[in-house]
Design a protein around this motif. Sequence first.
Motif, PDB file in Angstrom:
ATOM      1  N   VAL A  53       0.884  -1.204   0.108  1.00  0.00           N
ATOM      2  CA  VAL A  53       0.060  -0.036   0.064  1.00  0.00           C
ATOM      3  C   VAL A  53       0.870   1.314   0.208  1.00  0.00           C
ATOM      4  CG1 VAL A  53      -0.056  -0.107   2.392  1.00  0.00           C
ATOM      5  CG2 VAL A  53      -1.813   1.313   1.247  1.00  0.00           C
ATOM      6  N   HIS A  54       0.393   2.288  -0.937  1.00  0.00           N
ATOM      7  CA  HIS A  54       1.281   3.477  -0.713  1.00  0.00           C
ATOM      8  C   HIS A  54       0.106   4.576  -1.227  1.00  0.00           C
ATOM      9  CE1 HIS A  54       1.615   2.805  -5.114  1.00  0.00           C
ATOM     10  NE2 HIS A  54       1.591   4.142  -5.280  1.00  0.00           N
ATOM     11  N   THR A  55       0.469   5.847  -0.823  1.00  0.00           N
ATOM     12  CA  THR A  55      -0.122   6.961  -0.934  1.00  0.00           C
ATOM     13  C   THR A  55       0.263   7.771  -2.471  1.00  0.00           C
ATOM     14  OG1 THR A  55       1.061   8.528   0.348  1.00  0.00           O
ATOM     15  CG2 THR A  55      -0.882   7.187   1.291  1.00  0.00           C
ATOM     16  N   HIS A  56      -0.580   8.514  -2.700  1.00  0.00           N
ATOM     17  CA  HIS A  56      -0.294   9.439  -3.943  1.00  0.00           C
ATOM     18  C   HIS A  56      -0.563  10.953  -3.196  1.00  0.00           C
ATOM     19  CE1 HIS A  56      -0.501   6.957  -7.766  1.00  0.00           C
ATOM     20  NE2 HIS A  56       0.656   6.704  -6.903  1.00  0.00           N
ATOM     21  N   PRO A  57      -0.042  11.845  -3.936  1.00  0.00           N
ATOM     22  CA  PRO A  57      -0.355  13.408  -3.501  1.00  0.00           C
ATOM     23  C   PRO A  57      -1.814  13.707  -3.676  1.00  0.00           C
ATOM     24  CG  PRO A  57       1.136  13.456  -5.317  1.00  0.00           C
ATOM     25  CD  PRO A  57       1.132  11.859  -4.812  1.00  0.00           C
ATOM     26  N   ALA A  60      -5.370   8.598  -7.054  1.00  0.00           N
ATOM     27  CA  ALA A  60      -4.745   7.416  -6.744  1.00  0.00           C
ATOM     28  C   ALA A  60      -5.183   6.399  -8.044  1.00  0.00           C
ATOM     29  CB  ALA A  60      -5.566   6.607  -5.527  1.00  0.00           C
ATOM     30  N   PHE A  61      -3.828   5.967  -8.531  1.00  0.00           N
ATOM     31  CA  PHE A  61      -3.967   4.899  -9.627  1.00  0.00           C
ATOM     32  C   PHE A  61      -2.670   4.207  -9.680  1.00  0.00           C
ATOM     33  CE2 PHE A  61      -0.840   7.389 -12.127  1.00  0.00           C
ATOM     34  CZ  PHE A  61      -1.134   8.525 -11.672  1.00  0.00           C
ATOM     35  N   HIS A  62      -2.663   3.132 -10.574  1.00  0.00           N
ATOM     36  CA  HIS A  62      -1.131   2.462 -10.532  1.00  0.00           C
ATOM     37  C   HIS A  62      -0.293   3.329 -11.761  1.00  0.00           C
ATOM     38  CE1 HIS A  62       0.064  -1.787  -9.319  1.00  0.00           C
ATOM     39  NE2 HIS A  62      -0.235  -1.131  -8.088  1.00  0.00           N
ATOM     40  N   SER A  63       0.496   3.868 -11.365  1.00  0.00           N
ATOM     41  CA  SER A  63       1.518   4.424 -12.321  1.00  0.00           C
ATOM     42  C   SER A  63       2.380   3.391 -12.993  1.00  0.00           C
ATOM     43  CB  SER A  63       2.183   5.795 -11.720  1.00  0.00           C
ATOM     44  OG  SER A  63       3.044   5.177 -10.643  1.00  0.00           O
ATOM     45  N   ALA A  64       3.198   3.955 -14.091  1.00  0.00           N
ATOM     46  CA  ALA A  64       4.096   3.059 -14.421  1.00  0.00           C
ATOM     47  C   ALA A  64       5.195   2.778 -13.751  1.00  0.00           C
ATOM     48  CB  ALA A  64       4.615   3.477 -15.811  1.00  0.00           C
ATOM     49  N   GLY A  65       5.524   3.708 -12.738  1.00  0.00           N
ATOM     50  CA  GLY A  65       6.502   3.575 -11.829  1.00  0.00           C
ATOM     51  C   GLY A  65       6.373   2.611 -10.699  1.00  0.00           C
ATOM     52  N   ASP A  66       4.881   2.695 -10.373  1.00  0.00           N
ATOM     53  CA  ASP A  66       4.156   1.735  -9.312  1.00  0.00           C
ATOM     54  C   ASP A  66       4.328   0.464  -9.751  1.00  0.00           C
ATOM     55  OD1 ASP A  66       3.540   3.953  -7.836  1.00  0.00           O
ATOM     56  OD2 ASP A  66       1.512   3.769  -8.424  1.00  0.00           O
ATOM     57  N   GLU A  67       4.459  -0.044 -11.028  1.00  0.00           N
ATOM     58  CA  GLU A  67       4.485  -1.394 -11.452  1.00  0.00           C
ATOM     59  C   GLU A  67       5.861  -1.621 -11.882  1.00  0.00           C
ATOM     60  OE1 GLU A  67       1.726  -2.315 -14.685  1.00  0.00           O
ATOM     61  OE2 GLU A  67       0.049  -1.201 -13.687  1.00  0.00           O
ATOM     62  N   ILE A  80      -2.774  -1.388  -3.092  1.00  0.00           N
ATOM     63  CA  ILE A  80      -3.539  -0.349  -2.920  1.00  0.00           C
ATOM     64  C   ILE A  80      -2.725   0.758  -2.701  1.00  0.00           C
ATOM     65  CG2 ILE A  80      -5.216   0.481  -1.031  1.00  0.00           C
ATOM     66  CD1 ILE A  80      -5.285  -2.338   0.053  1.00  0.00           C
ATOM     67  N   VAL A  81      -3.582   1.818  -3.726  1.00  0.00           N
ATOM     68  CA  VAL A  81      -3.049   3.228  -3.627  1.00  0.00           C
ATOM     69  C   VAL A  81      -4.115   3.968  -2.951  1.00  0.00           C
ATOM     70  CG1 VAL A  81      -1.941   4.931  -5.194  1.00  0.00           C
ATOM     71  CG2 VAL A  81      -1.978   2.385  -5.815  1.00  0.00           C
ATOM     72  N   ILE A  82      -3.934   5.114  -2.155  1.00  0.00           N
ATOM     73  CA  ILE A  82      -4.544   5.816  -1.573  1.00  0.00           C
ATOM     74  C   ILE A  82      -4.353   7.307  -1.635  1.00  0.00           C
ATOM     75  CG2 ILE A  82      -5.218   6.794   0.905  1.00  0.00           C
ATOM     76  CD1 ILE A  82      -4.449   3.821   2.139  1.00  0.00           C
TER      77      ILE A  82
END
Length: 123
Positions: A53-57, A60-67, A80-82
């Motif tokens: 799980v991590h947060t975004h400023p 919330a979505f799965h960015s290319a960097g998240d993947e 999970i992205v919050i």
Amino acid sequence: MLLGRADGAKVSVLQSVRPKAHTGAGHFVIEARAMAKVVFLAMELDLQIVGQVHTHPQEAFHSAGDEEGANIRYNGFISIVIPDYGDHLPARTGWAVYRFRESGGWQPLDVDVVTVVGGIAAL
Ligand SMILES: [Zn+2]
């Protein structure tokens, strides 16, 4: 990182741990040494690493960097992205929830599949 148990259909999160991570706009990296500590803790507790799980400023979505940063991924692994750095917690407003499938990558799930029981999140 989320530690718990998974039976193929249901994932129960029983413990969370925040490893040291390098983060920035659109990416995060958990180095091997920090991840090894998470693996060791999971083994000590007789749990699996079932998700992250991590947060975004903002949104919330799965960015290319998240993947790219999701070094652990296997069938059923949860991400999970919050949004808004978690400002709306404990409400799950705007959460993005994904489950990894080897046959299709990160599959979005409805946030309603997440049930929080006494502070413990279960899917
Ligand atoms: Zn992200």
